[in-house]
Each structure stands twice: as structure tokens, then as C-alpha cells.
Design a protein around this motif. Structure first.
Motif, PDB file in Angstrom:
ATOM      1  N   ALA A 230       5.079  25.655  11.440  1.00 57.02           N
ATOM      2  CA  ALA A 230       6.080  24.816  10.773  1.00 57.02           C
ATOM      3  C   ALA A 230       5.418  23.859   9.805  1.00 57.02           C
ATOM      4  O   ALA A 230       4.402  23.241  10.105  1.00 57.02           O
ATOM      5  N   SER A 231       6.012  23.734   8.624  1.00 55.62           N
ATOM      6  CA  SER A 231       5.530  22.793   7.622  1.00 55.62           C
ATOM      7  C   SER A 231       6.727  22.356   6.786  1.00 55.62           C
ATOM      8  O   SER A 231       7.868  22.504   7.190  1.00 55.62           O
ATOM      9  N   GLY A 232       6.448  21.808   5.602  1.00 57.05           N
ATOM     10  CA  GLY A 232       7.541  21.442   4.715  1.00 57.05           C
ATOM     11  C   GLY A 232       7.401  20.048   4.155  1.00 57.05           C
ATOM     12  O   GLY A 232       6.302  19.485   4.089  1.00 57.05           O
ATOM     13  N   GLY A 233       8.542  19.474   3.780  1.00 58.09           N
ATOM     14  CA  GLY A 233       8.528  18.152   3.180  1.00 58.09           C
ATOM     15  C   GLY A 233       9.921  17.553   3.153  1.00 58.09           C
ATOM     16  O   GLY A 233      10.926  18.269   3.160  1.00 58.09           O
ATOM     17  N   ALA A 234       9.958  16.225   3.138  1.00 59.44           N
ATOM     18  CA  ALA A 234      11.200  15.481   2.951  1.00 59.44           C
ATOM     19  C   ALA A 234      11.162  14.910   1.538  1.00 59.44           C
ATOM     20  O   ALA A 234      10.192  14.241   1.162  1.00 59.44           O
ATOM     21  N   ILE A 235      12.192  15.190   0.749  1.00 62.19           N
ATOM     22  CA  ILE A 235      12.142  14.903  -0.682  1.00 62.19           C
ATOM     23  C   ILE A 235      13.426  14.201  -1.114  1.00 62.19           C
ATOM     24  O   ILE A 235      14.527  14.765  -1.014  1.00 62.19           O
ATOM     25  N   TYR A 236      13.300  12.973  -1.617  1.00 60.52           N
ATOM     26  CA  TYR A 236      14.408  12.352  -2.333  1.00 60.52           C
ATOM     27  C   TYR A 236      14.355  12.851  -3.769  1.00 60.52           C
ATOM     28  O   TYR A 236      13.303  12.807  -4.428  1.00 60.52           O
ATOM     29  N   LEU A 237      15.484  13.313  -4.276  1.00 63.12           N
ATOM     30  CA  LEU A 237      15.558  13.832  -5.640  1.00 63.12           C
ATOM     31  C   LEU A 237      16.964  13.680  -6.176  1.00 63.12           C
ATOM     32  O   LEU A 237      17.872  13.258  -5.471  1.00 63.12           O
ATOM     33  N   THR A 238      17.131  14.034  -7.434  1.00 65.24           N
ATOM     34  CA  THR A 238      18.461  14.081  -8.035  1.00 65.24           C
ATOM     35  C   THR A 238      19.098  15.405  -7.655  1.00 65.24           C
ATOM     36  O   THR A 238      18.509  16.470  -7.882  1.00 65.24           O
ATOM     37  N   GLY A 239      20.279  15.355  -7.059  1.00 68.28           N
ATOM     38  CA  GLY A 239      20.954  16.575  -6.646  1.00 68.28           C
ATOM     39  C   GLY A 239      21.135  17.533  -7.812  1.00 68.28           C
ATOM     40  O   GLY A 239      21.757  17.170  -8.818  1.00 68.28           O
ATOM     41  N   PRO A 240      20.582  18.755  -7.735  1.00 66.85           N
ATOM     42  CA  PRO A 240      20.682  19.698  -8.843  1.00 66.85           C
ATOM     43  C   PRO A 240      22.058  20.369  -8.890  1.00 66.85           C
ATOM     44  O   PRO A 240      22.752  20.451  -7.874  1.00 66.85           O
ATOM     45  N   PRO A 241      22.446  20.869 -10.054  1.00 63.27           N
ATOM     46  CA  PRO A 241      23.755  21.525 -10.177  1.00 63.27           C
ATOM     47  C   PRO A 241      23.716  22.957  -9.667  1.00 63.27           C
ATOM     48  O   PRO A 241      23.961  23.921 -10.405  1.00 63.27           O
ATOM     49  N   GLU A 242      23.405  23.115  -8.388  1.00 60.52           N
ATOM     50  CA  GLU A 242      23.346  24.424  -7.759  1.00 60.52           C
ATOM     51  C   GLU A 242      24.574  24.636  -6.883  1.00 60.52           C
ATOM     52  O   GLU A 242      25.196  23.681  -6.395  1.00 60.52           O
ATOM     53  N   GLU A 243      24.881  25.906  -6.644  1.00 59.36           N
ATOM     54  CA  GLU A 243      26.086  26.246  -5.907  1.00 59.36           C
ATOM     55  C   GLU A 243      26.087  25.651  -4.503  1.00 59.36           C
ATOM     56  O   GLU A 243      27.146  25.248  -3.980  1.00 59.36           O
ATOM     57  N   PHE A 244      24.920  25.551  -3.871  1.00 64.65           N
ATOM     58  CA  PHE A 244      24.877  25.084  -2.486  1.00 64.65           C
ATOM     59  C   PHE A 244      24.897  23.555  -2.369  1.00 64.65           C
ATOM     60  O   PHE A 244      24.975  23.018  -1.266  1.00 64.65           O
ATOM     61  N   VAL A 245      24.831  22.840  -3.503  1.00 65.23           N
ATOM     62  CA  VAL A 245      24.795  21.376  -3.478  1.00 65.23           C
ATOM     63  C   VAL A 245      26.213  20.833  -3.559  1.00 65.23           C
ATOM     64  O   VAL A 245      26.949  21.138  -4.507  1.00 65.23           O
ATOM     65  N   PRO A 246      26.635  20.017  -2.600  1.00 64.94           N
ATOM     66  CA  PRO A 246      27.992  19.446  -2.645  1.00 64.94           C
ATOM     67  C   PRO A 246      28.215  18.636  -3.921  1.00 64.94           C
ATOM     68  O   PRO A 246      27.286  18.007  -4.447  1.00 64.94           O
ATOM     69  N   GLU A 247      29.426  18.651  -4.410  1.00 61.36           N
ATOM     70  CA  GLU A 247      29.749  18.025  -5.688  1.00 61.36           C
ATOM     71  C   GLU A 247      29.339  16.555  -5.737  1.00 61.36           C
ATOM     72  O   GLU A 247      28.852  16.064  -6.759  1.00 61.36           O
ATOM     73  N   GLN A 248      29.503  15.846  -4.610  1.00 60.07           N
ATOM     74  CA  GLN A 248      29.206  14.413  -4.628  1.00 60.07           C
ATOM     75  C   GLN A 248      27.713  14.118  -4.744  1.00 60.07           C
ATOM     76  O   GLN A 248      27.309  12.987  -5.055  1.00 60.07           O
ATOM     77  N   LEU A 249      26.863  15.118  -4.513  1.00 61.50           N
ATOM     78  CA  LEU A 249      25.419  14.918  -4.605  1.00 61.50           C
ATOM     79  C   LEU A 249      24.846  15.357  -5.950  1.00 61.50           C
ATOM     80  O   LEU A 249      23.739  14.945  -6.306  1.00 61.50           O
ATOM     81  N   VAL A 250      25.572  16.161  -6.693  1.00 60.76           N
ATOM     82  CA  VAL A 250      25.069  16.631  -7.986  1.00 60.76           C
ATOM     83  C   VAL A 250      24.898  15.447  -8.939  1.00 60.76           C
ATOM     84  O   VAL A 250      25.822  14.674  -9.168  1.00 60.76           O
ATOM     85  N   GLY A 251      23.688  15.287  -9.451  1.00 64.80           N
ATOM     86  CA  GLY A 251      23.400  14.201 -10.373  1.00 64.80           C
ATOM     87  C   GLY A 251      23.134  12.870  -9.706  1.00 64.80           C
ATOM     88  O   GLY A 251      22.885  11.872 -10.391  1.00 64.80           O
TER      89      GLY A 251
END
Length: 446
Positions: A230-251
Motif C-alpha cells: 500500500a502506498s499513495g498520497g493525500a492531495i489538496y487540489l482544485t477539483g478537475p472537470p472530470e465526470e467522477f468529480v461532484p459538481e460542487q467540487l469542480v473548480g
């Protein structure tokens, strides 16, 4: 201007502006000549020419150096991008990679054989510079750092000579190439040990930023009690305009937790159950080829960049609060990322004698500012430094130099380890006594 037998590009060439551009748009240097090398002989000829003409030498592989160390004003760039071949020996579980290959070249060559090499976290990074700096990515908790899997390097020295470094040949040079960067010559090929891994499971979970502290504590506990797979990362970012991203998080500011798991989707889902219990706003869990994971988070070129890092000896609740609090100055919307990477595992246990004092840290805070408007320079750089300040109480003091720009001589020593310094200087004096290769996190032979 004639430079050996390779193609050369000068300021009068139509392709000059494209050829001189690098990943970080803050870097705008104008080399006198770019030697586009196709072989080790071309590299040697370019080095000899530059030295005869008194030209500063920069070495370009992937061009990802955030400090712009892969280019020069008025000097000569040894451009390795035409040297991108990858030769796989399936029976021996090894791969030979030319000095200008990117992670994408390497990953795609191994993919049909169900094999993987320890790579970075994006596909556009150059294999050479990445590895010589140590090389950390999604697989290092399982298989060690990229340089731990390095078997040999062919290197053109400052005298234009081709040498081989391995455990049995030029062994001190080989030791220095495990984290010492481009200080000792131009790597024209690297041979690695590779590993069987048919697929990997990527778990992308999204939350509103207000959930940050609770989620990060759960993620920390999960990784620290979990297996090396197991590995990975926790990332704060600007929500991208992708299909899986809820509308309230985009941008808007979004917390994304990526868990990578060397196993099946079913095993991965079982592992991340404590995170799923925190009701993410969106989830994508999928088993996929490693090469696909490697290009999932590719950063766009042409943006202004300023990065830094702190390697953390621990990540207690107080550090969680400091890390999440520091997100407030982040540029949103932008491509900036406020990252906490999981480290440790096999990478923390292997080869403690290499000049990589940061390798034992279990966590890495990596503020990664990316933006477009030069008027945001001061704000973006200030935020990056503020993140470092916020988590410094838990820092080991060491740093992975591939994660930072030019932060001064003290940070360079922190990257190599003060106890390794005299040994690195001795290797530098043997192979580059005049400091010809100084556009790097430099070991000054004087």
C-alpha cells in the motif's frame, strides 16, 4: 557551429524556441547551442566541444528540473531526448534504458511483459535524472527506490570518456550515483532490475476540504499499519472537470486521497474500508496496468512552478492540523497541489549507506505550486515556503533534492547528508575535478 556528429540547434534555427523550453515556464534561458545527441559518442563530442569553447554545460533528459538546471544561458545543452530506447530482458528480469528516455518509454516497454520498474508519479519525468537523484514513486514502499534497483550505469565523464559504474566496476562512482545526481557525468544508459506486477489497484477518494483532518488521520493510521503493498498520497487540489468529480467540487478546493495497492481490486477495497466509512463525496476504485496509473496524474507543461518538501519523522495529530491549516494560502483554481506522500516501507529499510538521508522518513510534505500569471509569483512562492514552515517541527531535516529548486548550499548538504559529503567530494574530484557538471545540486570539488 559544428558539434560532433549529432544534430545541433542554435538561436537561428526554426525549432530553437521549442527545443530550449523546459517544464517550468519560469525558466527562460537561451543556450548558445543545443546538441541533440543520438549516441554516447555524440555526447562525448558535445562535451569536448563545449570545453574547448569555454561553454557552460547543461544536461537535459526529461527537462523537469524545477530549478531549470537542464538548460543554460549562453552555454551548451547536451540534449538526450533522441536517446530514448528501452531494451527488456524478460528472462533476466532486467531493462536497459537510454539516457533520454522518460518514464512513459520505460513503463510502456515493460507493460506487455507484466513487468514494472520503480518509477516516479508522472509519465513525463526523465528516467536518468530521476534515478540519479534517488527516485521515489508509487512502488518504492514495495520494491525500494529506483536507485536501489540500479544495476549499472554507462556514463560520459567530463573528459569525454565512456565509463561503466556498477558494484564491480568503479564502485565508488556507482555509490555516488545513488542520490548524487548529475554531478559526475552524463548517464547515457542505465540498467535496472525489474519486477513482476501485472496490475495495480488505484483508489481515488474525494472529500470536501472541511473533512481534511479526520480523513488525514484515518489515512495516516491506515498506511502506518498497512503492508508495503500500500502506498499513495493525500492531495489538496482544485477539483478537475472530470465526470467522477461532484459538481460542487469542480473548480474548488478538494481533498483527494489516492491509495495505490499492489493487489486485486477486492483486496484494495478491503484495505481502504476505514476510508470508505468516512463517506467520500466520490470514489473510483479500479485495477489497471501500472503504466496507466503512471500517466493518471501527469502535470501539464508550460506552467510556472515552485516546489519544496519536508521529510517528516512522524505525522501526529498536531502535524495533521498544521498541514491542513497551511492549505489556506494555496492557489485555487490552479494546478497547484498540497501533497502528503506515504514513504517508508522497503525504501526505508534498504541500503542505508547510500547518500540518501531522507529515505527513512515515513511521510513527505510536498507543496507543489503551479500557476500561469507572473503576478501570482510572490503569492505562490510564499505559500510553498509557508507549508514548509508549518510542518518543519516534525521534519528530519533531510530532503529529496529532485523535489526542490535552488534553496541554497545548506539544503544541498541536507539532501546528501553531511556524513556523506567528504566521500562525494572525493568521487567528484576523481571524475569531474574542474566542476564541469555544476548545473545540478552541486558537489563542489574545491
Amino acid at each position: 557551429m559544428t558539434v560532433g556528429v549529432g544534430e545541433h540547434i542554435d538561436p537561428g534555427s526554426a525549432e530553437y524556441d521549442d527545443a530550449r523550453s523546459v517544464f517550468n515556464a519560469m525558466i527562460d534561458k537561451r543556450p548558445a547551442v543545443i546538441a541533440r545527441c543520438a549516441s554516447a559518442a555524440d555526447v562525448a563530442a558535445a562535451i569536448r566541444h563545449a570545453r574547448e569553447q569555454g561553454l557552460e554545460i547543461a544536461v537535459r533528459g526529461g527537462g523537469h528540473s524545477v530549478a531549470g538546471m537542464s538548460t543554460t544561458d549562453g552555454g551548451l545543452v547536451v540534449d538526450l531526448r533522441a536517446m530514448s530506447s528501452v531494451d527488456v530482458d524478460v528472462a533476466a528480469r532486467t531493462v536497459r534504458v537510454s539516457g533520454g528516455a522518460t518514464m512513459s518509454h520505460l513503463d510502456r516497454a515493460l507493460e506487455p511483459h507484466g513487468l514494472v520498474a520503480v518509477g516516479g508519479r508522472v509519465s513525463t519525468t526523465g528516467v536518468g535524472g530521476f534515478t540519479l537523484g534517488g527516485g521515489t514513486g508509487w512502488l518504492d514502499r514495495k520494491f525500494g527506490l529506483a536507485c536501489d534497483n540500479l544495476l549499472s550505469v554507462e556514463l560520459v565523464t567530463a573528459d569525454g570518456e565512456l565509463v561503466t559504474a556498477s558494484e564491480d566496476e568503479n564502485s565508488e562512482l556507482f555509490w555516488a550515483l545513488h542520490g548524487g545526481g548529475g554531478n559526475f557525468g552524463v548517464a547515457t544508459s542505465l540498467t535496472f532490475r525489474v519486477h513482476e506486477l501485472r496490475s495495480i489497484t488505484a483508489c481515488l477518494l474525494l472529500w470536501e476540504p472541511e473533512a481534511g483532518e479526520e480523513v488525514l488521520r484515518a489515512y495516516r493510521d491506515l498506511i502506518e499499519s498497512g503492508p508495503d503493498e500500500a502506498s499513495g498520497g493525500a492531495i489538496y487540489l482544485t477539483g478537475p472537470p472530470e465526470e467522477f468529480v461532484p459538481e460542487q467540487l469542480v473548480g474548488n478546493l478538494t481533498l483527494l486521497v489516492l491509495v495505490t495497492f499492489c493487489g486485486t481490486e477486492a483486496d484494495a477495497r478491503s484495505f481502504i474500508a476505514p476510508l470508505l466509512a468516512l463517506s467520500p463525496a466520490a470514489e473510483v476504485v479500479m485495477e489497471l496496468p501500472y503504466a496507466e496509473l503512471q500517466c493518471m496524474l501527469d502535470d501539464p507543461p508550460g506552467l510556472r512552478n515552485y516546489w519544496s518538501a519536508e521529510h517528516l519523522a512522524s505525522f501526529p495529530d498536531e502535524a495533521v492540523s498544521a498541514f491542513t491549516g497551511a492549505v489556506s494560502g494555496m492557489l485555487v483554481p490552479s494546478s497547484s497541489q498540497h501533497v502528503l506522500f506515504a514513504a517508508g516501507g522497503a525504501a526505508g529499510r534498504k541500503n542505508p549507506t547510500y547518500p540518501l538521508p531522507w529515505r527513512s522518513a515515513p511521510w513527505v510534505a510536498h507543496p507543489f505550486a503551479m500557476w500561469t500569471d507572473p503576478e501570482d509569483d510572490e503569492r505562490a512562492i510564499g505559500w510553498t515556503r509557508a507549508v514548509r514552515d508549518a510542518v518543519r517541527p516534525w521534519s528530519t531535516g533531510a530532503v529529496y533534492l529532485n523535489f526542490i529548486g535552488d534553496e541554497g548550499a545548506d539544503r544541498v548538504r541536507a539532501g546528501f547528508g553531511t556524513h556523506n559529503w567528504d566521500r562525494l567530494v572525493a568521487v567528484k574530484r576523481e571524475f569531474d575535478p574542474e566542476n564541469v557538471f555544476r548545473l545540478n545540486h552541486n558537489v563542489d570539488p574545491s
